[in-house]
Design an enzyme around this catalytic site. Structure first.
Site, short mmCIF file in Angstrom:
data_model
loop_
_atom_site.label_atom_id
_atom_site.label_comp_id
_atom_site.label_asym_id
_atom_site.label_seq_id
_atom_site.Cartn_x
_atom_site.Cartn_y
_atom_site.Cartn_z
N GLU A 74 -5.68 3.62 5.86
CA GLU A 74 -5.25 3.36 4.49
C GLU A 74 -5.85 4.43 3.58
OE1 GLU A 74 -6.89 1.64 1.43
OE2 GLU A 74 -6.18 -0.40 1.75
N SER A 79 -10.97 -1.25 2.69
CA SER A 79 -10.27 -1.30 3.97
C SER A 79 -10.01 0.12 4.45
CB SER A 79 -8.92 -1.99 3.83
OG SER A 79 -9.08 -3.28 3.30
N ARG A 138 0.82 -1.22 0.00
CA ARG A 138 0.00 0.00 0.00
C ARG A 138 0.86 1.27 0.00
NH1 ARG A 138 -3.15 -3.73 -0.71
NH2 ARG A 138 -5.26 -3.84 0.11
N1 EPU Z 1 -10.65 -11.37 9.69
C1 EPU Z 1 -11.46 -11.57 10.78
N2 EPU Z 1 -12.53 -10.73 10.93
C2 EPU Z 1 -12.83 -9.74 10.05
C3 EPU Z 1 -11.99 -9.55 8.94
C4 EPU Z 1 -10.90 -10.39 8.77
O1 EPU Z 1 -11.23 -12.44 11.60
O2 EPU Z 1 -13.82 -9.05 10.26
C5 EPU Z 1 -9.51 -12.29 9.50
C6 EPU Z 1 -9.78 -13.22 8.30
O3 EPU Z 1 -10.46 -14.38 8.69
C7 EPU Z 1 -8.38 -13.52 7.82
C8 EPU Z 1 -7.63 -12.23 8.10
O4 EPU Z 1 -8.37 -11.53 9.10
O5 EPU Z 1 -7.80 -14.54 8.59
C9 EPU Z 1 -7.45 -11.38 6.86
O6 EPU Z 1 -8.73 -11.09 6.34
P1 EPU Z 1 -9.00 -10.97 4.75
O7 EPU Z 1 -8.42 -12.11 4.04
O8 EPU Z 1 -10.46 -10.68 4.57
O9 EPU Z 1 -8.14 -9.74 4.29
P2 EPU Z 1 -7.77 -8.38 5.01
O10 EPU Z 1 -6.39 -8.44 5.55
O11 EPU Z 1 -8.86 -8.01 5.95
C10 EPU Z 1 -6.68 -7.39 2.85
C11 EPU Z 1 -6.77 -6.13 2.04
C12 EPU Z 1 -8.06 -6.11 1.21
C13 EPU Z 1 -8.04 -7.31 0.29
C14 EPU Z 1 -7.92 -8.57 1.15
C15 EPU Z 1 -7.76 -9.81 0.31
C16 EPU Z 1 -5.55 -4.46 3.31
C17 EPU Z 1 -5.63 -3.23 4.15
N3 EPU Z 1 -6.72 -4.98 2.92
O12 EPU Z 1 -7.78 -7.37 3.76
O13 EPU Z 1 -8.02 -4.94 0.41
O14 EPU Z 1 -9.22 -7.37 -0.49
O15 EPU Z 1 -6.72 -8.50 1.99
O16 EPU Z 1 -6.50 -9.82 -0.26
O17 EPU Z 1 -4.45 -4.91 2.99
C18 EPU Z 1 -8.71 -2.67 0.32
O18 EPU Z 1 -7.50 -2.38 0.35
O19 EPU Z 1 -9.60 -1.78 0.26
C19 EPU Z 1 -9.09 -4.07 0.41
C20 EPU Z 1 -10.36 -4.44 0.48
#
Ligand code: EPU
Length: 337
Positions: free
Chosen positions: A333, A235, A163
């Site tokens: 972000e 995010s 990012r």
């Molecule tokens: N998780 C939870 N509870 C929640 C959300 C997530 O327990 O409410 C856990 C999930 O189960 C998983 C971990 O946290 O073990 C990561 O969650 P997820 O795979 O949904 O991804 P994220 O880290 O929450 C990032 C990006 C997203 C992108 C996803 C998939 C960032 C800031 N965000 O989210 O990007 O779609 O990975 O690659 O890096 C964005 O930047 O706007 C965005 C949506």
């Protein structure tokens, strides 16, 4: 050509749907349409707004907002292994991904259904499901508002990281991105390592750009609110990167805490902000017109009529709760103006 709007409401120009206004919005086609703004007395405050998917306005914007409008896509060169394309800044990101996938090209499919314009993609190096825009970007072309010339940066000069890019650092407040060049591959490169992606793709048969795009779009629509229905900017926070010792200390207490290695930095670990917010008990939390999304805690939403200030108050509350429980500081972000 350019179109100038004075004292214009921005609610249709930001995906949070907050109703702030700006002194001047300039929609422009070419760099030469706006260079005059930077000759002599430059605007004291200015900002580039693409499709407005990553910006939160919290007050009247007393400056000039530049929005590119050109969106042409040109094939530059092609070999047996790749296709090089140049795409102008206003092109919709997901339409570009769809174009690439329809031609069976590899590289963008994991970045399906991300609300963005092409010009915004390199700024924060948009990423999802194990892929980042930097994996396909070859060149970024921008107006340097100090040198008053159009310049090109090669991928390695853009200082891409999680990012992050040079456009958020040294070139912040200096560059206006005009076009981006990409290299897409004709050689199969399925990238299925993230979370449920492999399962979703296998359910659709062979791994092709098309099946991966469908799988990713399905995962995203299950978890992420559609900004056309519920105002949000994806995010709201970055996933925090902490020292390994901090992560180990937390893991001793919370063995199920998701954590990821950081490429090239063995002393750091990336945590999942969504998990931290969820475990702080805030998933689905609502405060009047704003709330923490009930399917993905990393997303803050506007239920209708929220101001930027309402979102910021919620974000501060989320940060405080996460810091009190885990001792980890979250940083936004989203660009906050
Ligand atoms: N998780 C939870 N509870 C929640 C959300 C997530 O327990 O409410 C856990 C999930 O189960 C998983 C971990 O946290 O073990 C990561 O969650 P997820 O795979 O949904 O991804 P994220 O880290 O929450 C990032 C990006 C997203 C992108 C996803 C998939 C960032 C800031 N965000 O989210 O990007 O779609 O990975 O690659 O890096 C964005 O930047 O706007 C965005 C949506």
């Amino acid at each position: 050509m350019k179109r100038i709007y004075n004292d214009i409401n921005l609610s249709k120009r930001n995906s949070f749907g907050v109703s702030e206004s700006a002194r001047e919005v300039v929609e422009f086609d070419r760099a030469e349409d706006i260079v005059d703004y930077f000759r002599g007395s430059r605007p004291a405050q200015w900002y580039v707004l693409g499709a407005g998917n990553n910006t939160l306005f919290t007050r009247y914007y007393d400056g000039v907002i530049f929005t590119p409008t050109c969106s042409a896509l040109t094939i530059l060169a092609e070999s047996d292994e790749w296709v090089d394309v140049r795409v102008e800044a206003a092109h919709d990101w997901d339409e570009l991904v769809a174009w690439s996938v329809e031609r069976g090209l590899w590289g963008m499919e994991n970045l399906s259904a991300i609300p963005s314009s092409v010009g915004a993609a390199p700024v924060q190096n948009i990423g999802a499901y194990g892929a980042e825009a930097k994996d396909v970007i070859t060149v970024v072309e921008y107006l340097d508002t100090e040198a008053l010339e159009v310049r090109r940066l090669e991928n390695r000069e853009c200082k891409f990281a999680y990012r992050e890019s040079i456009f958020k650092q040294e070139l912040r407040g200096r560059a206006i991105i005009l076009a981006v060049e990409f290299r897409l591959s004709k050689i199969a490169k399925p990238n299925l390592g993230y979370g449920d992606v492999i399962k979703e793709v296998e359910a659709r048969g062979e791994a092709t750009p098309k099946s991966i795009r469908e799988a990713i779009s399905a995962i995203r629509s299950r978890k992420l609110p559609d900004p056309k229905v519920l105002g949000n900017a994806g995010s709201f926070f970055k996933n925090p990167i902490v020292e390994r010792a901090v992560a180990e200390h937390l893991l001793a207490q919370y063995p199920d805490m998701p954590h990821y290695d950081v490429a090239g930095d063995t002393n750091s670990v990336k945590l999942a902000a969504g998990w931290l917010i969820d475990r702080a008990g805030l998933k689905g939390y609502r405060d009047g017109s704003v709330g923490v999304h009930d399917r993905q805690a990393l997303v803050l939403v506007n239920y209708g009529g929220a101001t930027g200030g309402d979102v910021i108050r919620l974000a501060d509350y989320v940060c405080t709760m996460v810091c009190d429980k885990f001792g980890v500081r979250l940083s936004p972000e989203v660009n906050i103006l």
